[in-house]
Enzyme design. Sequence first.
Site, PDB file in Angstrom:
ATOM      1  N   ASP A  13       0.850  -1.176   0.000  1.00 10.45           N
ATOM      2  CA  ASP A  13       0.000   0.000   0.000  1.00 10.45           C
ATOM      3  C   ASP A  13       0.895   1.239   0.000  1.00 10.45           C
ATOM      4  OD1 ASP A  13      -2.396   1.447   0.115  1.00 10.45           O
ATOM      5  OD2 ASP A  13      -2.335   1.545   2.297  1.00 10.45           O
ATOM      6  N   ASP A  15      -0.262   5.052   1.095  1.00  9.78           N
ATOM      7  CA  ASP A  15      -0.498   5.927   2.242  1.00  9.78           C
ATOM      8  C   ASP A  15      -0.514   5.131   3.541  1.00  9.78           C
ATOM      9  OD1 ASP A  15      -0.889   8.456   0.843  1.00  9.78           O
ATOM     10  OD2 ASP A  15      -2.680   7.511   0.022  1.00  9.78           O
TER      11      ASP A  15
END
Length: 265
Positions: A13, A15
Amino acid sequence: MGRREEVECWLTDMDGVLVHENHALPGAADLLQQWEDSGTPYLVLTNNSIFTARDLSARLRSSGLNVPEDRIWTSALATADFLKSQLPGGTAFVIGEAGITTALHEAGFIMTETNPDYVVVGETRNYSFDAITKAIRLIGDGARFIVTNPDATGPSKDGPMPATGAIAALITKATGMEPYVVGKPNPMMFRSALNKIGAHSENTAMIGDRMDTDIVAGIEAGLHTILVLTGISDQAEIQKYPFRPDEILDGVHELVRKEPVETEL
Protein backbone atom coordinates in the site's frame (compact mmCIF):
# COMPACT_ATOMS: atom_id res chain seq x y z
CA MET A 1 2.12 -18.94 3.12
CA GLY A 2 3.76 -18.33 6.45
CA ARG A 3 7.45 -17.43 6.09
CA ARG A 4 8.90 -14.15 4.88
CA GLU A 5 11.97 -16.01 3.57
CA GLU A 6 9.78 -17.52 0.83
CA VAL A 7 8.66 -14.13 -0.49
CA GLU A 8 9.97 -13.28 -3.95
CA CYS A 9 7.52 -10.53 -5.00
CA TRP A 10 5.97 -7.64 -3.09
CA LEU A 11 2.78 -5.61 -3.15
CA THR A 12 2.58 -2.60 -0.85
CA ASP A 13 0.00 0.00 0.00
CA MET A 14 1.10 3.62 -0.35
CA ASP A 15 -0.50 5.93 2.24
CA GLY A 16 0.31 4.93 5.80
CA VAL A 17 2.98 2.48 4.63
CA LEU A 18 5.40 4.43 2.42
CA VAL A 19 4.16 7.98 2.98
CA HIS A 20 2.15 9.97 5.49
CA GLU A 21 0.84 13.42 4.57
CA ASN A 22 3.34 13.69 1.69
CA HIS A 23 6.31 12.75 3.87
CA ALA A 24 8.25 9.52 3.36
CA LEU A 25 8.02 7.15 6.31
CA PRO A 26 11.21 5.75 7.88
CA GLY A 27 12.77 2.99 5.78
CA ALA A 28 10.49 3.49 2.76
CA ALA A 29 13.19 4.88 0.45
CA ASP A 30 15.66 2.20 1.53
CA LEU A 31 13.16 -0.61 1.00
CA LEU A 32 12.23 0.61 -2.48
CA GLN A 33 15.91 0.93 -3.40
CA GLN A 34 16.55 -2.56 -2.03
CA TRP A 35 13.87 -3.97 -4.32
CA GLU A 36 15.20 -2.03 -7.33
CA ASP A 37 18.82 -3.07 -6.72
CA SER A 38 17.91 -6.75 -6.37
CA GLY A 39 15.51 -6.78 -9.34
CA THR A 40 12.64 -7.81 -7.05
CA PRO A 41 9.21 -7.55 -8.73
CA TYR A 42 6.96 -5.17 -6.81
CA LEU A 43 3.98 -2.84 -7.17
CA VAL A 44 2.77 0.08 -5.07
CA LEU A 45 -1.02 -0.19 -4.73
CA THR A 46 -3.52 2.54 -3.96
CA ASN A 47 -7.30 2.86 -3.96
CA ASN A 48 -6.86 6.45 -5.13
CA SER A 49 -8.39 6.75 -8.60
CA ILE A 50 -8.01 10.52 -9.02
CA PHE A 51 -4.44 10.52 -10.28
CA THR A 52 -2.67 8.67 -13.06
CA ALA A 53 0.34 6.51 -12.23
CA ARG A 54 2.55 9.24 -13.71
CA ASP A 55 0.99 11.83 -11.40
CA LEU A 56 1.49 9.60 -8.36
CA SER A 57 5.09 8.84 -9.34
CA ALA A 58 5.80 12.58 -9.41
CA ARG A 59 4.05 13.13 -6.06
CA LEU A 60 6.08 10.33 -4.47
CA ARG A 61 9.27 11.75 -5.93
CA SER A 62 8.54 15.08 -4.23
CA SER A 63 8.26 13.10 -0.97
CA GLY A 64 11.72 11.62 -1.55
CA LEU A 65 10.59 8.25 -2.92
CA ASN A 66 11.63 7.00 -6.35
CA VAL A 67 8.79 4.85 -7.72
CA PRO A 68 8.61 4.50 -11.53
CA GLU A 69 5.08 4.88 -12.90
CA ASP A 70 5.07 1.28 -14.13
CA ARG A 71 5.48 0.21 -10.49
CA ILE A 72 2.22 1.87 -9.43
CA TRP A 73 -1.14 0.10 -9.61
CA THR A 74 -4.25 2.17 -8.83
CA SER A 75 -7.87 1.16 -8.43
CA ALA A 76 -8.48 3.04 -11.69
CA LEU A 77 -5.97 0.85 -13.56
CA ALA A 78 -7.42 -2.28 -11.96
CA THR A 79 -10.93 -1.19 -12.96
CA ALA A 80 -9.89 -0.56 -16.56
CA ASP A 81 -8.09 -3.91 -16.67
CA PHE A 82 -11.19 -5.67 -15.34
CA LEU A 83 -13.58 -3.99 -17.78
CA LYS A 84 -11.28 -4.69 -20.73
CA SER A 85 -11.37 -8.38 -19.80
CA GLN A 86 -15.16 -8.27 -19.56
CA LEU A 87 -16.04 -6.29 -22.67
CA PRO A 88 -13.16 -5.21 -24.94
CA GLY A 89 -13.93 -1.98 -26.76
CA GLY A 90 -16.91 -1.20 -24.56
CA THR A 91 -18.45 2.14 -23.68
CA ALA A 92 -18.76 3.91 -20.35
CA PHE A 93 -20.22 6.97 -18.68
CA VAL A 94 -17.64 8.05 -16.12
CA ILE A 95 -17.81 10.13 -12.97
CA GLY A 96 -14.20 10.76 -12.02
CA GLU A 97 -10.96 12.46 -12.90
CA ALA A 98 -7.88 11.84 -15.02
CA GLY A 99 -6.89 8.64 -13.22
CA ILE A 100 -9.95 6.68 -14.30
CA THR A 101 -10.69 8.41 -17.62
CA THR A 102 -7.09 7.97 -18.83
CA ALA A 103 -7.02 4.32 -17.73
CA LEU A 104 -10.27 3.55 -19.56
CA HIS A 105 -9.15 5.37 -22.72
CA GLU A 106 -5.89 3.41 -22.74
CA ALA A 107 -7.87 0.19 -22.26
CA GLY A 108 -9.79 0.97 -25.46
CA PHE A 109 -13.04 2.21 -23.94
CA ILE A 110 -15.18 4.98 -25.43
CA MET A 111 -16.64 7.62 -23.10
CA THR A 112 -20.28 8.38 -23.86
CA GLU A 113 -23.51 9.59 -22.29
CA THR A 114 -25.61 7.67 -24.80
CA ASN A 115 -26.57 4.11 -23.89
CA PRO A 116 -23.21 3.13 -22.32
CA ASP A 117 -22.37 -0.44 -21.35
CA TYR A 118 -21.16 0.74 -17.94
CA VAL A 119 -21.51 3.58 -15.49
CA VAL A 120 -18.15 3.90 -13.74
CA VAL A 121 -17.83 5.97 -10.56
CA GLY A 122 -14.37 6.96 -9.36
CA GLU A 123 -12.87 9.49 -6.99
CA THR A 124 -13.27 13.19 -7.71
CA ARG A 125 -13.20 16.40 -5.71
CA ASN A 126 -15.89 17.89 -7.96
CA TYR A 127 -18.94 15.66 -7.81
CA SER A 128 -21.68 17.05 -10.03
CA PHE A 129 -25.36 16.65 -9.16
CA ASP A 130 -26.13 16.63 -12.89
CA ALA A 131 -23.60 13.83 -13.50
CA ILE A 132 -24.97 11.79 -10.59
CA THR A 133 -28.49 12.24 -11.94
CA LYS A 134 -27.31 11.11 -15.39
CA ALA A 135 -25.65 8.05 -13.84
CA ILE A 136 -28.85 7.11 -11.99
CA ARG A 137 -30.90 7.33 -15.18
CA LEU A 138 -28.39 5.37 -17.26
CA ILE A 139 -28.27 2.58 -14.67
CA GLY A 140 -32.06 2.57 -14.66
CA ASP A 141 -31.90 2.11 -18.44
CA GLY A 142 -29.64 -0.94 -18.11
CA ALA A 143 -26.03 0.23 -17.80
CA ARG A 144 -23.95 -1.91 -15.42
CA PHE A 145 -22.73 -0.15 -12.28
CA ILE A 146 -18.98 -0.22 -11.49
CA VAL A 147 -17.12 1.58 -8.69
CA THR A 148 -13.34 1.94 -8.48
CA ASN A 149 -13.11 1.68 -4.67
CA PRO A 150 -15.40 1.51 -1.63
CA ASP A 151 -13.86 4.27 0.55
CA ALA A 152 -16.74 6.31 1.99
CA THR A 153 -14.58 9.25 3.04
CA GLY A 154 -11.24 10.73 2.12
CA PRO A 155 -8.87 13.04 3.96
CA SER A 156 -8.54 16.78 3.48
CA LYS A 157 -6.83 19.55 5.43
CA ASP A 158 -10.20 20.48 6.93
CA GLY A 159 -11.22 16.93 7.86
CA PRO A 160 -13.05 14.00 6.22
CA MET A 161 -14.83 14.56 2.93
CA PRO A 162 -17.29 12.31 1.03
CA ALA A 163 -15.55 9.90 -1.33
CA THR A 164 -16.42 7.24 -3.90
CA GLY A 165 -18.27 4.90 -1.56
CA ALA A 166 -20.56 7.66 -0.32
CA ILE A 167 -21.52 8.71 -3.85
CA ALA A 168 -22.00 5.07 -4.83
CA ALA A 169 -24.35 4.63 -1.86
CA LEU A 170 -26.43 7.58 -3.06
CA ILE A 171 -26.70 6.03 -6.53
CA THR A 172 -27.56 2.63 -5.05
CA LYS A 173 -30.31 4.16 -2.93
CA ALA A 174 -31.79 5.87 -5.98
CA THR A 175 -31.56 2.86 -8.32
CA GLY A 176 -31.73 -0.19 -6.05
CA MET A 177 -28.61 -1.47 -7.84
CA GLU A 178 -25.46 -2.49 -5.96
CA PRO A 179 -22.19 -1.75 -7.80
CA TYR A 180 -19.32 -4.11 -8.46
CA VAL A 181 -16.36 -2.61 -6.59
CA VAL A 182 -12.94 -3.43 -8.05
CA GLY A 183 -10.54 -1.82 -5.55
CA LYS A 184 -9.46 -3.10 -2.14
CA PRO A 185 -10.75 -5.07 -0.29
CA ASN A 186 -11.77 -6.94 -3.45
CA PRO A 187 -8.97 -9.50 -4.05
CA MET A 188 -9.55 -8.79 -7.77
CA MET A 189 -7.25 -5.78 -7.45
CA PHE A 190 -4.48 -7.96 -6.03
CA ARG A 191 -4.94 -10.62 -8.69
CA SER A 192 -4.65 -8.04 -11.47
CA ALA A 193 -1.53 -6.65 -9.76
CA LEU A 194 -0.02 -10.14 -9.59
CA ASN A 195 -0.73 -10.60 -13.29
CA LYS A 196 0.96 -7.29 -14.11
CA ILE A 197 4.28 -8.35 -12.55
CA GLY A 198 4.01 -12.05 -13.39
CA ALA A 199 3.84 -13.05 -9.72
CA HIS A 200 2.05 -15.88 -7.93
CA SER A 201 0.22 -15.69 -4.64
CA GLU A 202 2.38 -18.48 -3.20
CA ASN A 203 5.51 -16.30 -3.20
CA THR A 204 4.10 -12.78 -2.85
CA ALA A 205 3.59 -10.60 0.23
CA MET A 206 1.26 -7.65 0.82
CA ILE A 207 2.23 -4.78 3.13
CA GLY A 208 -0.61 -2.61 4.38
CA ASP A 209 -1.81 -0.43 7.22
CA ARG A 210 -5.52 -1.32 7.19
CA MET A 211 -7.04 -4.53 8.49
CA ASP A 212 -10.33 -3.98 6.64
CA THR A 213 -8.81 -3.56 3.17
CA ASP A 214 -5.13 -4.46 2.79
CA ILE A 215 -4.98 -7.42 5.16
CA VAL A 216 -8.35 -9.08 4.53
CA ALA A 217 -7.89 -8.79 0.74
CA GLY A 218 -4.34 -10.13 1.03
CA ILE A 219 -5.55 -13.11 3.04
CA GLU A 220 -8.35 -13.81 0.55
CA ALA A 221 -5.87 -13.58 -2.34
CA GLY A 222 -3.58 -16.10 -0.62
CA LEU A 223 -0.70 -13.69 0.06
CA HIS A 224 1.72 -13.41 2.97
CA THR A 225 0.31 -10.41 4.86
CA ILE A 226 2.25 -7.79 6.81
CA LEU A 227 0.50 -5.06 8.81
CA VAL A 228 2.53 -1.96 9.67
CA LEU A 229 1.55 0.35 12.52
CA THR A 230 2.50 3.60 10.74
CA GLY A 231 -1.01 4.14 9.37
CA ILE A 232 -4.44 3.90 10.96
CA SER A 233 -4.18 0.52 12.72
CA ASP A 234 -3.03 -0.01 16.29
CA GLN A 235 -3.34 -3.00 18.62
CA ALA A 236 -6.87 -2.00 19.65
CA GLU A 237 -7.93 -1.84 15.99
CA ILE A 238 -6.39 -5.24 15.28
CA GLN A 239 -8.39 -6.83 18.09
CA LYS A 240 -11.67 -5.87 16.40
CA TYR A 241 -11.19 -8.39 13.60
CA PRO A 242 -11.50 -12.20 13.60
CA PHE A 243 -8.50 -12.58 11.26
CA ARG A 244 -4.81 -11.80 11.73
CA PRO A 245 -1.95 -10.84 9.42
CA ASP A 246 1.07 -13.13 9.21
CA GLU A 247 3.24 -10.37 10.65
CA ILE A 248 2.77 -7.09 12.53
CA LEU A 249 5.65 -4.60 12.25
CA ASP A 250 6.27 -1.10 13.58
CA GLY A 251 7.03 0.05 10.04
CA VAL A 252 8.65 -0.88 6.72
CA HIS A 253 12.07 -0.01 8.14
CA GLU A 254 11.97 -3.49 9.72
CA LEU A 255 11.97 -5.03 6.22
CA VAL A 256 15.20 -3.33 5.16
CA ARG A 257 18.09 -5.77 5.12
CA LYS A 258 20.97 -4.73 7.31
CA GLU A 259 24.31 -4.73 5.51
CA PRO A 260 26.97 -6.78 7.33
CA VAL A 261 29.49 -4.64 9.16
CA GLU A 262 33.07 -5.25 8.02
CA THR A 263 35.58 -5.50 10.83
CA GLU A 264 39.27 -4.87 10.45
CA LEU A 265 41.59 -7.75 11.23
